[in-house]
Write a protein that holds these residues in place. Structure first.
Motif, PDB file in Angstrom:
ATOM      1  N   GLY A 227       0.792  -1.232   0.000  1.00  0.00           N
ATOM      2  CA  GLY A 227       0.000   0.000   0.000  1.00  0.00           C
ATOM      3  C   GLY A 227       0.819   1.274   0.000  1.00  0.00           C
ATOM      4  N   ARG A 228       2.149   1.162  -0.231  1.00  0.00           N
ATOM      5  CA  ARG A 228       3.012   2.356  -0.168  1.00  0.00           C
ATOM      6  C   ARG A 228       2.484   3.491  -1.038  1.00  0.00           C
ATOM      7  NH1 ARG A 228       8.163   1.405   2.165  1.00  0.00           N
ATOM      8  NH2 ARG A 228       8.732  -0.801   2.339  1.00  0.00           N
ATOM      9  N   ASP A 229       1.940   3.160  -2.211  1.00  0.00           N
ATOM     10  CA  ASP A 229       1.494   4.196  -3.149  1.00  0.00           C
ATOM     11  C   ASP A 229       0.215   4.890  -2.697  1.00  0.00           C
ATOM     12  OD1 ASP A 229       3.641   3.681  -4.776  1.00  0.00           O
ATOM     13  OD2 ASP A 229       2.548   2.347  -6.130  1.00  0.00           O
ATOM     14  N   VAL A 230      -0.537   4.248  -1.785  1.00  0.00           N
ATOM     15  CA  VAL A 230      -1.818   4.843  -1.382  1.00  0.00           C
ATOM     16  C   VAL A 230      -1.775   5.455   0.021  1.00  0.00           C
ATOM     17  CG1 VAL A 230      -3.114   3.269  -2.848  1.00  0.00           C
ATOM     18  CG2 VAL A 230      -2.782   2.688  -0.438  1.00  0.00           C
ATOM     19  N   TYR A 231      -0.713   5.176   0.774  1.00  0.00           N
ATOM     20  CA  TYR A 231      -0.648   5.777   2.111  1.00  0.00           C
ATOM     21  C   TYR A 231      -0.586   7.292   1.995  1.00  0.00           C
ATOM     22  CZ  TYR A 231       0.142   1.119   3.994  1.00  0.00           C
ATOM     23  OH  TYR A 231      -0.002  -0.196   4.344  1.00  0.00           O
ATOM     24  N   GLY A 232      -1.386   7.938   2.834  1.00  0.00           N
ATOM     25  CA  GLY A 232      -1.459   9.385   2.803  1.00  0.00           C
ATOM     26  C   GLY A 232      -2.427   9.925   1.770  1.00  0.00           C
ATOM     27  N   THR A 233      -3.172   9.036   1.098  1.00  0.00           N
ATOM     28  CA  THR A 233      -4.168   9.449   0.098  1.00  0.00           C
ATOM     29  C   THR A 233      -5.552   9.011   0.559  1.00  0.00           C
ATOM     30  OG1 THR A 233      -4.242   7.410  -1.222  1.00  0.00           O
ATOM     31  CG2 THR A 233      -2.403   8.941  -1.634  1.00  0.00           C
ATOM     32  N   PRO A 234      -6.612   9.496  -0.076  1.00  0.00           N
ATOM     33  CA  PRO A 234      -7.963   9.078   0.305  1.00  0.00           C
ATOM     34  C   PRO A 234      -8.212   7.577   0.124  1.00  0.00           C
ATOM     35  CG  PRO A 234      -8.037  11.102  -0.988  1.00  0.00           C
ATOM     36  CD  PRO A 234      -6.629  10.615  -1.053  1.00  0.00           C
ATOM     37  N   GLU A 235      -7.391   6.905  -0.690  1.00  0.00           N
ATOM     38  CA  GLU A 235      -7.582   5.468  -0.924  1.00  0.00           C
ATOM     39  C   GLU A 235      -7.010   4.606   0.191  1.00  0.00           C
ATOM     40  OE1 GLU A 235      -6.292   7.551  -3.403  1.00  0.00           O
ATOM     41  OE2 GLU A 235      -8.345   7.762  -4.186  1.00  0.00           O
ATOM     42  N   GLU A 236      -6.286   5.242   1.124  1.00  0.00           N
ATOM     43  CA  GLU A 236      -5.600   4.467   2.168  1.00  0.00           C
ATOM     44  C   GLU A 236      -6.575   3.651   3.007  1.00  0.00           C
ATOM     45  OE1 GLU A 236      -2.612   5.143   6.014  1.00  0.00           O
ATOM     46  OE2 GLU A 236      -3.077   6.819   4.667  1.00  0.00           O
ATOM     47  N   LYS A 237      -7.688   4.239   3.442  1.00  0.00           N
ATOM     48  CA  LYS A 237      -8.617   3.523   4.327  1.00  0.00           C
ATOM     49  C   LYS A 237      -9.214   2.313   3.626  1.00  0.00           C
ATOM     50  CE  LYS A 237     -10.842   3.168   8.286  1.00  0.00           C
ATOM     51  NZ  LYS A 237     -11.337   1.806   8.277  1.00  0.00           N
ATOM     52  N   THR A 238      -9.498   2.433   2.352  1.00  0.00           N
ATOM     53  CA  THR A 238     -10.034   1.286   1.606  1.00  0.00           C
ATOM     54  C   THR A 238      -9.024   0.146   1.570  1.00  0.00           C
ATOM     55  OG1 THR A 238     -11.374   2.740   0.218  1.00  0.00           O
ATOM     56  CG2 THR A 238     -10.957   0.522  -0.608  1.00  0.00           C
ATOM     57  N   PHE A 239      -7.759   0.483   1.318  1.00  0.00           N
ATOM     58  CA  PHE A 239      -6.701  -0.528   1.298  1.00  0.00           C
ATOM     59  C   PHE A 239      -6.587  -1.206   2.666  1.00  0.00           C
ATOM     60  CE2 PHE A 239      -2.351  -1.764   2.231  1.00  0.00           C
ATOM     61  CZ  PHE A 239      -2.030  -2.572   1.152  1.00  0.00           C
ATOM     62  N   ILE A 240      -6.597  -0.406   3.725  1.00  0.00           N
ATOM     63  CA  ILE A 240      -6.454  -0.944   5.076  1.00  0.00           C
ATOM     64  C   ILE A 240      -7.649  -1.823   5.446  1.00  0.00           C
ATOM     65  CG2 ILE A 240      -6.514  -0.274   7.514  1.00  0.00           C
ATOM     66  CD1 ILE A 240      -3.736  -0.182   6.249  1.00  0.00           C
ATOM     67  N   ASP A 241      -8.843  -1.404   5.091  1.00  0.00           N
ATOM     68  CA  ASP A 241     -10.031  -2.201   5.422  1.00  0.00           C
ATOM     69  C   ASP A 241      -9.962  -3.592   4.799  1.00  0.00           C
ATOM     70  OD1 ASP A 241     -11.094  -0.219   6.955  1.00  0.00           O
ATOM     71  OD2 ASP A 241     -12.515   0.506   5.454  1.00  0.00           O
ATOM     72  N   ILE A 242      -9.294  -3.694   3.668  1.00  0.00           N
ATOM     73  CA  ILE A 242      -9.182  -4.986   2.984  1.00  0.00           C
ATOM     74  C   ILE A 242      -8.019  -5.805   3.543  1.00  0.00           C
ATOM     75  CG2 ILE A 242      -8.666  -6.089   0.766  1.00  0.00           C
ATOM     76  CD1 ILE A 242     -10.063  -3.672  -0.565  1.00  0.00           C
ATOM     77  N   HIS A 243      -6.881  -5.184   3.745  1.00  0.00           N
ATOM     78  CA  HIS A 243      -5.652  -5.933   4.031  1.00  0.00           C
ATOM     79  C   HIS A 243      -5.317  -6.047   5.518  1.00  0.00           C
ATOM     80  CE1 HIS A 243      -4.466  -6.300  -0.201  1.00  0.00           C
ATOM     81  NE2 HIS A 243      -4.962  -5.076  -0.360  1.00  0.00           N
ATOM     82  N   PHE A 244      -5.685  -5.052   6.315  1.00  0.00           N
ATOM     83  CA  PHE A 244      -5.320  -5.082   7.733  1.00  0.00           C
ATOM     84  C   PHE A 244      -5.895  -6.301   8.455  1.00  0.00           C
ATOM     85  CE2 PHE A 244      -5.311  -3.785  12.180  1.00  0.00           C
ATOM     86  CZ  PHE A 244      -4.074  -3.189  12.325  1.00  0.00           C
ATOM     87  N   PRO A 245      -7.152  -6.667   8.220  1.00  0.00           N
ATOM     88  CA  PRO A 245      -7.703  -7.831   8.932  1.00  0.00           C
ATOM     89  C   PRO A 245      -6.990  -9.143   8.623  1.00  0.00           C
ATOM     90  CG  PRO A 245      -9.475  -6.488   8.035  1.00  0.00           C
ATOM     91  CD  PRO A 245      -8.196  -5.973   7.436  1.00  0.00           C
ATOM     92  N   THR A 246      -6.224  -9.202   7.526  1.00  0.00           N
ATOM     93  CA  THR A 246      -5.510 -10.437   7.180  1.00  0.00           C
ATOM     94  C   THR A 246      -4.140 -10.527   7.858  1.00  0.00           C
ATOM     95  OG1 THR A 246      -4.435  -9.518   5.199  1.00  0.00           O
ATOM     96  CG2 THR A 246      -6.654 -10.410   4.933  1.00  0.00           C
ATOM     97  N   CYS A 247      -3.740  -9.465   8.585  1.00  0.00           N
ATOM     98  CA  CYS A 247      -2.469  -9.493   9.310  1.00  0.00           C
ATOM     99  C   CYS A 247      -2.563 -10.434  10.508  1.00  0.00           C
ATOM    100  CB  CYS A 247      -2.102  -8.091   9.814  1.00  0.00           C
ATOM    101  SG  CYS A 247      -1.600  -6.929   8.540  1.00  0.00           S
ATOM    102  N   PRO A 248      -1.453 -11.062  10.889  1.00  0.00           N
ATOM    103  CA  PRO A 248      -1.462 -11.890  12.094  1.00  0.00           C
ATOM    104  C   PRO A 248      -1.611 -11.031  13.341  1.00  0.00           C
ATOM    105  CG  PRO A 248       0.771 -11.644  11.272  1.00  0.00           C
ATOM    106  CD  PRO A 248      -0.131 -11.030  10.241  1.00  0.00           C
ATOM    107  N   ASN A 249      -2.128 -11.625  14.393  1.00  0.00           N
ATOM    108  CA  ASN A 249      -2.289 -10.945  15.670  1.00  0.00           C
ATOM    109  C   ASN A 249      -0.992 -11.115  16.459  1.00  0.00           C
ATOM    110  OD1 ASN A 249      -2.976 -10.302  18.398  1.00  0.00           O
ATOM    111  ND2 ASN A 249      -5.121 -10.672  17.941  1.00  0.00           N
ATOM    112  N   VAL A 250      -0.149 -10.096  16.461  1.00  0.00           N
ATOM    113  CA  VAL A 250       1.163 -10.218  17.101  1.00  0.00           C
ATOM    114  C   VAL A 250       1.575  -8.872  17.682  1.00  0.00           C
ATOM    115  CG1 VAL A 250       2.356  -9.775  14.916  1.00  0.00           C
ATOM    116  CG2 VAL A 250       3.573 -10.952  16.752  1.00  0.00           C
ATOM    117  N   SER A 251       2.251  -8.899  18.827  1.00  0.00           N
ATOM    118  CA  SER A 251       2.678  -7.666  19.489  1.00  0.00           C
ATOM    119  C   SER A 251       4.025  -7.196  18.952  1.00  0.00           C
ATOM    120  CB  SER A 251       2.778  -7.885  21.006  1.00  0.00           C
ATOM    121  OG  SER A 251       3.866  -8.742  21.306  1.00  0.00           O
ATOM    122  N   ILE A 252       4.317  -5.921  19.152  1.00  0.00           N
ATOM    123  CA  ILE A 252       5.633  -5.378  18.822  1.00  0.00           C
ATOM    124  C   ILE A 252       6.712  -6.147  19.592  1.00  0.00           C
ATOM    125  CG2 ILE A 252       7.149  -3.362  19.011  1.00  0.00           C
ATOM    126  CD1 ILE A 252       4.694  -1.592  18.817  1.00  0.00           C
TER     127      ILE A 252
END
Length: 361
Positions: A227-252
């Motif tokens: 999502g590097r190309d969309v971060y900071g743009t109006p399309e960012e939230k759409t990208f995150i809504d699709i891809h963020f839930p597929t991330c593993p649940n892990v702490s820093i």
């Protein structure tokens, strides 16, 4: 005292705070509460604190979608672009990675302090001095930095840091990093005098942390880096809504800090508490001569010691014969348990949710 325009702050404010149940609820978790009657919630106090050293336009809040209105209500000065809304909870590593990719798109030279939204800092001037020195340290060093706290009890809810040699004044290489040990191991750590609590406050250059994510957590980078190309743009939230839930649940802590070989710690004495448990609130309170703490309500105590009683304002608690108990009531839940069993509160929350329903959570 404000640092330069390359300085950023990410405040993580999406947790439920289940260890503070029933005070902290899913609909209104602890970061949005005013614990001490100051007129400012923990989130607001965190924002106020960092705005003294970070340009206000460079402060970001990462929280869950359901808390968007609460954040806007409590921090009306923030632009919508400063509030990153997670579609679901995936722990602190995906949260931090997303914020870092977002900031890198805005400023590829950014230096970042990452902070939970629910910490209490009693010595603010000393704290901000540590933050300023830490941001300078990570700027060109290629190192990941955390803040270490001298422990005063065998706490199982924190990560522990064992330090190695001193790199330069008050910056130490981390020898080992242990995340949330069992009680017996926590006691060993405390008695050894070689270990410090990890405060959960991190500082790093944006490129240093993203290199660590892409090396040590490729399963997160694979989801978010495209999502590097969309971060900071109006399309960012759409990208995150699709891809963020597929991330593993892990702490820093587990995903990055325990694995990386470039982790350093700086030690500070600035009256820190993460205010994560009833025990931490008890430690910050002023007990009576029998060790009893009463908050918000009134109380009459007989043959009673070392208890914590928190009931709604206007109520009277009459307690006889209790020792070492927590008695807490909020809305439709009354909790009574041994004070030293507060680690079981998450189990109580889960059982209440399964057996009684969401109205009690």
């Amino acid at each position: 005292m404000v640092t330069d325009n390359n300085s950023y702050c990410v405040i993580m404010g999406g947790g439920i705070g289940s260890r503070f149940w029933p005070f902290s609820r899913k609909s209104l978790p602890k970061q949005f509460l005013d614990f001490f009657g100051t007129g400012r919630s923990l989130l607001q106090q965190t924002y106020d604190r960092f705005s003294k050293v970070i340009p206000k336009e460079n402060i970001l809040i990462v929280t869950n979608d359901i808390y968007a209105d609460l954040v806007r209500e409590q921090l009306p000065d923030l632009a919508d672009s400063q509030i990153l809304l997670e579609p679901t909870r995936r722990n602190t590593a995906p949260c931090m990675a997303w914020a870092s990719y977002h900031i890198q798109a805005l400023n590829p030279q950014a230096n970042i302090v990452v902070a939970p939204s629910d910490h209490l800092i009693l010595k603010e001037e000393e704290f901000l001095e540590v933050i300023s020195r830490g941001l300078e340290f990570v700027k060109d060093s290629g190192k990941l930095l955390t803040l270490g706290i001298t422990p005063n009890r065998p706490e199982t809810g924190y990560g522990y840091i064992q330090i190695d040699g001193e790199e330069e004044e008050n910056f130490y290489k981390v020898k080992t990093f242990t995340e949330k040990p069992e009680l017996e191991l926590a006691r060993v750590f405390l008695e050894s005098g070689e270990f410090y609590w990890n405060s959960g406050l991190f500082l790093w250059n944006v490129n240093t942390i993203l290199n660590a994510v892409e090396t040590l957590l490729p399963e997160v980078a694979d989801k978010l880096a495209p999502g590097r190309d969309v971060y900071g743009t109006p399309e960012e939230k759409t990208f995150i809504d699709i891809h963020f839930p597929t991330c593993p649940n892990v702490s820093i802590d587990i995903g990055i800090m325990e694995k990386a070989d470039n982790v350093y710690v700086t030690l500070g004495d600035f009256g820190w508490s993460d205010l994560g448990t009833w025990g931490s609130l008890y430690d910050l309170s002023d007990p009576d001569e029998k060790g009893n703490v009463t908050l918000q309500c009134q109380s009459l105590m007989y043959d009673t010691k070392d208890n914590m009683v928190v009931l709604p304002s206007g109520k009277l608690a009459v307690i006889d014969g209790l020792e070492g108990y927590l008695v807490a009531e909020s809305n439709n839940v009354l909790l009574i348990c041994k004070k030293d069993k507060e680690h079981a509160i998450r189990k109580y929350v889960n059982d209440a949710q399964i057996k009684m329903g969401e109205e009690y959570i």
